[in-house]
Design a protein around this motif. Structure first.
Motif, short mmCIF file in Angstrom:
data_model
loop_
_atom_site.label_atom_id
_atom_site.label_comp_id
_atom_site.label_asym_id
_atom_site.label_seq_id
_atom_site.Cartn_x
_atom_site.Cartn_y
_atom_site.Cartn_z
N ASP A 156 0.04 -4.03 6.11
CA ASP A 156 -0.45 -3.45 7.36
C ASP A 156 -1.88 -3.89 7.67
O ASP A 156 -2.50 -3.36 8.60
N HIS A 189 -7.27 -0.48 5.38
CA HIS A 189 -6.17 0.24 6.04
C HIS A 189 -5.72 1.39 5.14
O HIS A 189 -5.40 2.47 5.62
N HIS A 206 0.85 -1.19 0.00
CA HIS A 206 0.00 0.00 0.00
C HIS A 206 0.88 1.24 0.00
O HIS A 206 2.10 1.14 0.13
N ASP A 243 5.65 5.18 5.13
CA ASP A 243 6.68 4.32 5.72
C ASP A 243 6.95 3.08 4.88
O ASP A 243 7.85 2.30 5.19
N HIS A 244 6.18 2.90 3.80
CA HIS A 244 6.38 1.74 2.92
C HIS A 244 6.98 2.12 1.57
O HIS A 244 7.49 1.26 0.87
N HIS A 302 1.31 3.97 1.99
CA HIS A 302 1.71 4.81 3.13
C HIS A 302 3.21 5.13 3.08
O HIS A 302 4.02 4.33 2.61
ZN LIG Z 1 0.11 1.58 6.40
#
Ligand SMILES: [Zn+2]
Length: 192
Positions: free
Chosen positions: A88, A69, A15, A19-20, A17
């Protein structure tokens, strides 16, 4: 490209986000971070219901869209290793749910995929926030995790998540279990 093998490198995420996707600048070709971009790349024409195959060359992954999420969230099933990569959406920690109805449908879809004859040896998520003590997580923002839960989850935990989300009803609420905590958030990221 790997030496002697004409293989394309595909950088795809579970996904979008931050932090990914923080390392994306290092790569020339990256699958996009929106649901539309992910669907287009993998050829999903009926998002999120349609489950598609992605052939790496003698190794097939199944791509299962599981928004809730994050709108672009997918899970990857690797038939050769029987690993299910859940990002996540399922890991030993706080499962932050921004879209409750979508998450409930996604968990049911993912569990249905596994139950339909796709055996999983291990579920691998992307964070750890649980301790080894059942139902006990580390505090938000903890930068040390003494006595941390292991990364891998038994596939029975996916069944457990599917059961609790099926029973959870339409009103978002926190659900604490031994290996995970369903943790609904408002669109602004406030705990519900
Ligand atoms: Zn996430």
């Amino acid at each position: 490209m790997l030496a002697g093998r004409d293989l394309e490198l595909v950088v795809a995420h579970t996904h979008g986000h931050g932090d990914h996707v923080g390392g994306d600048d290092q790569f020339d070709t990256v699958v996009g971070k929106s649901a539309e971009a992910v669907a287009e790349y993998f050829g999903i024409t009926a998002w999120p219901e349609q489950i598609v195959e992605f052939d790496l060359g003698d190794r097939v992954l199944d791509i299962i869209a599981i928004p809730g999420h994050h709108p672009s969230h997918v899970a990857y099933y690797d038939r050769s290793t029987r690993l299910l990569l859940t990002g996540d959406s399922l890991y030993a920690g706080r499962l932050y749910v921004f879209d409750w109805p979508a998450f409930r449908a996604s968990v049911a879809r993912l569990h249905g995929f596994v139950a339909a004859g796709n055996p999983v040896d291990l579920v691998l998520g992307t964070h750890i926030e649980m301790t080894r003590e059942p139902g006990v997580d580390f505090g938000l923002g903890s930068d040390v995790h003494p006595g941390e839960h292991v990364l891998e989850l038994d596939p029975a935990v996916l069944t457990e998540l599917a059961d609790v989300m099926a029973a959870a009803g339409e009103t978002p609420h926190r659900i604490v279990r031994d290996h995970f905590i369903v943790f609904p958030l408002s669109p602004a990221g406030e705990p519900l």
